[in-house]
Design an enzyme around this catalytic site. Structure first.
Site, short mmCIF file in Angstrom:
data_model
loop_
_atom_site.label_atom_id
_atom_site.label_comp_id
_atom_site.label_asym_id
_atom_site.label_seq_id
_atom_site.Cartn_x
_atom_site.Cartn_y
_atom_site.Cartn_z
CG PHE A 149 -0.22 0.39 2.52
CD1 PHE A 149 0.01 1.73 2.83
CD2 PHE A 149 0.24 -0.58 3.41
CE1 PHE A 149 0.69 2.09 4.00
CE2 PHE A 149 0.91 -0.22 4.57
CZ PHE A 149 1.14 1.11 4.87
CE LYS A 173 -2.93 -8.43 -4.63
NZ LYS A 173 -3.39 -7.48 -3.57
CD GLU A 176 -5.52 -6.27 0.24
OE1 GLU A 176 -4.59 -6.14 -0.59
OE2 GLU A 176 -5.47 -7.07 1.19
CB SER A 226 4.74 -7.69 5.48
OG SER A 226 3.92 -8.73 4.99
CB CYS A 281 10.73 -0.68 3.10
SG CYS A 281 11.40 -0.11 1.53
CD GLU A 376 8.22 -3.36 8.47
OE1 GLU A 376 7.64 -4.43 8.21
OE2 GLU A 376 8.70 -2.62 7.60
P1 NAD Z 1 1.56 -6.74 2.92
O1 NAD Z 1 2.61 -7.78 2.94
O2 NAD Z 1 0.46 -6.82 3.90
O3 NAD Z 1 0.85 -6.70 1.47
C1 NAD Z 1 1.62 -6.72 0.28
C2 NAD Z 1 0.82 -7.47 -0.79
O4 NAD Z 1 0.62 -8.81 -0.34
C3 NAD Z 1 -0.55 -6.87 -1.04
O5 NAD Z 1 -0.79 -6.84 -2.44
C4 NAD Z 1 -1.50 -7.80 -0.32
O6 NAD Z 1 -2.76 -7.93 -0.96
C5 NAD Z 1 -0.77 -9.13 -0.35
N1 NAD Z 1 -1.05 -9.95 0.84
C6 NAD Z 1 -1.35 -9.52 2.09
N2 NAD Z 1 -1.54 -10.57 2.92
C7 NAD Z 1 -1.37 -11.68 2.18
C8 NAD Z 1 -1.42 -13.08 2.46
N3 NAD Z 1 -1.73 -13.55 3.67
N4 NAD Z 1 -1.18 -13.94 1.45
C9 NAD Z 1 -0.88 -13.51 0.22
N5 NAD Z 1 -0.82 -12.20 -0.10
C10 NAD Z 1 -1.05 -11.30 0.86
O7 NAD Z 1 2.32 -5.32 3.00
P2 NAD Z 1 1.68 -3.88 3.16
O8 NAD Z 1 1.14 -3.74 4.54
O9 NAD Z 1 0.81 -3.57 2.01
O10 NAD Z 1 2.99 -2.97 3.00
C11 NAD Z 1 3.85 -2.68 4.07
C12 NAD Z 1 5.01 -3.65 4.12
O11 NAD Z 1 5.71 -3.64 2.88
C13 NAD Z 1 6.04 -3.28 5.18
O12 NAD Z 1 6.45 -4.45 5.82
C14 NAD Z 1 7.16 -2.66 4.38
O13 NAD Z 1 8.42 -2.72 4.99
C15 NAD Z 1 7.11 -3.47 3.14
N6 NAD Z 1 7.76 -2.80 2.02
C16 NAD Z 1 8.97 -3.23 1.65
C17 NAD Z 1 9.64 -2.60 0.62
C18 NAD Z 1 11.02 -3.06 0.22
O14 NAD Z 1 11.52 -2.56 -0.76
N7 NAD Z 1 11.64 -3.97 0.92
C19 NAD Z 1 9.05 -1.53 -0.05
C20 NAD Z 1 7.78 -1.12 0.35
C21 NAD Z 1 7.13 -1.76 1.39
#
Ligand code: NAD
Length: 485
Positions: A149, A173, A176, A226, A281, A376
């Protein structure tokens, strides 16, 4: 009634057949601005089939022609900077300046991809008389990106320009929680002349992500999110025979030593903690205060106390995320730690009542074992650990499971050198609190911040989104032969 968002399939806007729709809430106001479909498995199959169709013609188009789309995309994105920034701010809650900066950063990724004919033309060498070896780069076919997000336009654009320019059809994708920027991107790519079906959008949550991991027609997945989900997507996607590059979460440590420039350090640390309300991040999360740096730490806290959420900081993405961050503040006074700055009291008087606002927070005097030192939090919080020596600080930084970014503040070249050598992170800053590598340097962390080989941008992304043929030819009329021909 809120607008119902569509998928993009074969270049067409498609209303989902699902009966599962989630509300999209504007974090800045709490208003429901759209409904996003949780697409079904059979919808995904149709997206993949349409993408595979489009990939055939696109993959056979010369690279120099394909990258023309990136030139046009760059100009369109620049011309619509304010509109794109407004969409990002609305669905994500960033300040207008932050949203604009994220679009401009994405434009750099388009510029990199536009240069691919110059950067990745392939090699050729005469390996013995009349015999030539050359490499030619080919697309993988249909590939996918799953994004978080916090940068709804920029993170997809870490992947799309390179993957698409290399001849793949790309299925996005988006999160959401922030699904609207992806549809703006579909519109821009269409106007930039990308053939229909080369870019698709499929909305959904974890269920559709699992289906993407399993889908036989998808060759590679780029994931950013994440650590928990990155690990899951990497395992599931590779088990299904795909290439997977999955970037995960972070816990970035900044070390301050006594010879650091106090004013520059304070301004820089504060910007790193508070930018994007700490929801990036690359944000500073832990400050390792080495030796006699009390005055610098005081200055950091003083500057943070002047900021106001809703004026200087954007909103927290959701009430759920807000409650999670507040939980850390409520449990802060543990093992001698103190909640030195409570961002709940630092909200601008005119911030919209329904928004999720939290000002900067400081948990001081924490131990390395404190949950705020190792987990985190993903909000505008700084945990301060006091240490005696640089050696102690490095030991603490090295012990965390993550490895996205780390930075040191010093005026000593020797300290900087030791830090660069020994910090356990993929992206290192020296007097830079958000050490994002800019094109052509690649973006990517280490350890539990990244799963799979290589980085998400730059040269290793070129290798990730393509495969090479190694072609050996002999056209010489000479009859002479050796061991290989
Ligand atoms: P998230 O992991 O909750 O969601 C990321 C994607 O995974 C979304 O499209 C979501 O729909 C999907 N997703 C969520 N739960 C899932 C599940 N159980 N099974 C399969 N898919 C699932 O992350 P977020 O809250 O949207 O974003 C924040 C996180 O992203 C933080 O941990 C941040 O550090 C990380 N991030 C990392 C970087 C990097 O470059 N390392 C960059 C941006 C964000």
């Amino acid at each position: 009634m809120a607008e119902r968002l569509y998928n993009v399939v074969g270049g067409e806007r498609m209303r989902s057949e699902t009966d599962r729709w989630l509300p999209v809430t504007a974090p800045a106001t709490g208003e429901i601005i759209a409904e996003v479909p949780m697409s079904t498995g059979s919808e995904l199959s149709r997206v993949v089939a349409a993408a595979a169709d489009a990939a055939r013609g696109w993959g056979a188009t010369p690279l120099k022609d394909r990258v023309q789309v990136m030139f046009r995309l760059k100009h369109l994105a620049e011309a619509r900077l304010d509109h794109l920034a407004a969409v990002i701010s609305r669905e994500n809650g960033k300040t207008p300046e932050e949203s604009r900066a994220s679009v401009l950063r994405a434009v750099e990724c388009m510029e990199y991809a536009a240069s691919l004919p110059q950067l990745a033309p392939g090699d050729v060498l005469e390996v013995s008389r009349g015999v030539e070896c050359k490499t030619r780069r080919f697309p993988l076919g249909v590939v996918a990106g799953i994004t978080p997000f916090n940068f709804p336009l920029m993170v997809p654009l870490w992947m799309i320009p390179i993957a698409v320019s290399l001849g793949n059809a790309f299925i996005l994708k988006p999160s959401e929680q922030t699904p609207m920027s992806a549809l703006e991107l579909a519109q821009l790519l269409d106007e930039a002349g990308l053939p229909r079906g080369v870019f698709s959008v499929v909305h959904g949550d974890g269920e559709i992500v699992e289906a993407l991991c399993d889908a036989p027609g998808i060759q590679a997945i780029g994931f950013v999110g994440s650590t928990r989900v990155a690990r899951l997507v990497h395992r599931r996607g590779t088990a299904a025979g795909k290439r997977v590059r999955a970037l995960g979460g972070a816990k970035n440590h900044l070390i301050v030593v006594p010879d650091a420039d106090p004013e520059m350090t304070a301004a820089n640390v504060v910007a790193s903690v508070s930018g994007c309300a700490g929801q990036r991040c690359m944000a500073a999360s832990v400050l390792l205060a080495v030796g006699d740096v009390g005055l610098i730490v005081d200055r950091i806290v003083e500057k943070m106390a002047q900021l106001r959420a809703g004026r200087d900081l954007g909103a927290i993405i959701s009430e759920r995320a807000y409650a999670r961050i507040i939980g850390y503040l409520d449990r802060a006074a543990h093992g001698g730690a103190v909640l030195r700055l409570d961002g709940r009291a630092l909200v601008a008087a005119d911030a919209p009542a329904g928004g999720c606002y939290l000002g900067p927070c400081v948990i001081d005097n924490a131990s390395p074992e404190h949950e705020a030192s190792s987990e985190e939090i993903f909000g505008p919080t700084l945990t301060i650990i006091r240490c005696q020596t640089l050696e102690d600080a490095l030991r603490i930084e090295n012990a965390i499971p993550y490895g996205n970014a780390a930075a040191v503040y010093t005026s000593s070249g020797r300290v900087a050198e030791v830090f660069c050598e020994r910090a356990h992170a993929g992206m290192i800053g020296v007097n830079v609190g958000v050490p994002v590598p800019r094109e052509p340097f690649p973006f990517g962390g280490w350890n539990a911040s990244a799963f799979g080989e290589g980085d998400i941008t730059g040269r290793s992304a070129v290798d990730f989104w393509s495969r090479t043929k190694k072609i050996t030819t002999k056209w010489s009329a000479e009859r002479q032969s050796n061991w290989m021909s």
